[in-house]
Design an enzyme around this catalytic site. Sequence first.
Site: not given
Ligand SMILES: NC(=O)c1ccc[n+]([C@@H]2O[C@H](COP(=O)([O-])OP(=O)(O)OC[C@H]3O[C@@H](n4cnc5c(N)ncnc54)[C@H](O)[C@@H]3O)[C@@H](O)[C@H]2O)c1
Ligand SMILES: O=C(O)[C@H](O)CO
Length: 332
Positions: A244, A273, A294
């Site tokens: 994000r 965004e 994105h």
């Molecule tokens: N660009 C995209 O289209 C897209 C797609 C999917 C997800 N995302 C983003 O990616 C993020 C991560 O997804 P995920 O499935 O890997 O999530 P997840 O929950 O599996 O992993 C996130 C990790 O971040 C860690 N974390 C949380 N707060 C923290 C902090 N203060 N300091 C250090 N580490 C911290 C958590 O402990 C966890 O291990 C989502 O929250 C979303 O915002 C973006």
């Molecule tokens: O978090 C996600 O799945 C993507 O960034 C769209 O929201």
Amino acid sequence: MSKRKPLVVVTRRLPDAVETRMRELFDVRLNAEDRPMSADALAAALREADVLVPTVTDEIDSGILAQAGPNLRLIANFGNGVDHIDVAAALERGITVTNTPGVLTEDTADMTMALILAVARRVTEGARIIPDDEWNTGWSPTWMLGRRITGKRLGIVGMGRIGQALARRARAFGLQIHYHNRRRVPAATESALDATYWESLDQMLARVDIVSVNCPHTPATYHLLSARRLKLLKREAIVVNTARGEVIDENALARLIEAGDVSAAGLDVFEQEPAVSPRLVKLARTGKVVLLPHMGSATHESRLDMGEKVIINIKTFMDGHRPPDRILPSML
Ligand SMILES: NC(=O)c1ccc[n+]([C@@H]2O[C@H](COP(=O)([O-])OP(=O)(O)OC[C@H]3O[C@@H](n4cnc5c(N)ncnc54)[C@H](O)[C@@H]3O)[C@@H](O)[C@H]2O)c1
Ligand SMILES: O=C(O)[C@H](O)CO
């Protein structure tokens, strides 16, 4: 007596197969226009709906939730990140919130790797040269040189699903894996990824060549990569963000790249965004920054699977069971 189908309001266009299945199962109101709903339209939807299916482009704050009707019991987000929803306020009102984790992990990790390669090896810059008819002198030993990634150190901030999927890919490219996470991952995971844990984010940042942001945006991670922390990076460092925009102080990053204190960046997400800082756009024209709109989970497969998850979450909830992807207060 037949049970009334739940009224499900969907805020953006979804893949055809998902919309078709939703029509079969629910009394569904779709958004054929595929533009983000205005705040008024969103508030009206919340007043009427039993279930709202929003996406990251809908700002669902406590103010808008205060206008929700008595029937609204579920917000089934189409997406993984839920930072656009005031989940605490929803839970206080007895509204359950779900998301779509897991099914987009591999595709988002692919896009992160693609950004690392694109920035280090100047892929987007190079790809413009032939169509722009600028390849006049042929191959040259000193032209379009990038940076080798093999043997370099990758620092992953947030070693969750996507962070780990990125680590697996990066290892195959010969990168050394370093990470900072809220909690250390299990020893078996750490050892399988040959990953070095840094309790201190500051110390890790000073040592890595590439940093990738893969943690959610929460109050604790807002500007986690602040100006002070970005200044700890090596001058040749590359910053990549597919999590994000709010996790990085975007203006500070642009300033540091302009000044040559950080080498380059690959960004899929932004603080405001779809508006993107003009400074970043200018840097993208110079090739120092690669900007994507994105697109992390933008594959047909991910989007179908995300739709499937949304449907399962709604159906399970409506059948009186706990939906599989419920956001719990402990996750906030
Ligand atoms: N660009 C995209 O289209 C897209 C797609 C999917 C997800 N995302 C983003 O990616 C993020 C991560 O997804 P995920 O499935 O890997 O999530 P997840 O929950 O599996 O992993 C996130 C990790 O971040 C860690 N974390 C949380 N707060 C923290 C902090 N203060 N300091 C250090 N580490 C911290 C958590 O402990 C966890 O291990 C989502 O929250 C979303 O915002 C973006
Ligand atoms: O978090 C996600 O799945 C993507 O960034 C769209 O929201």
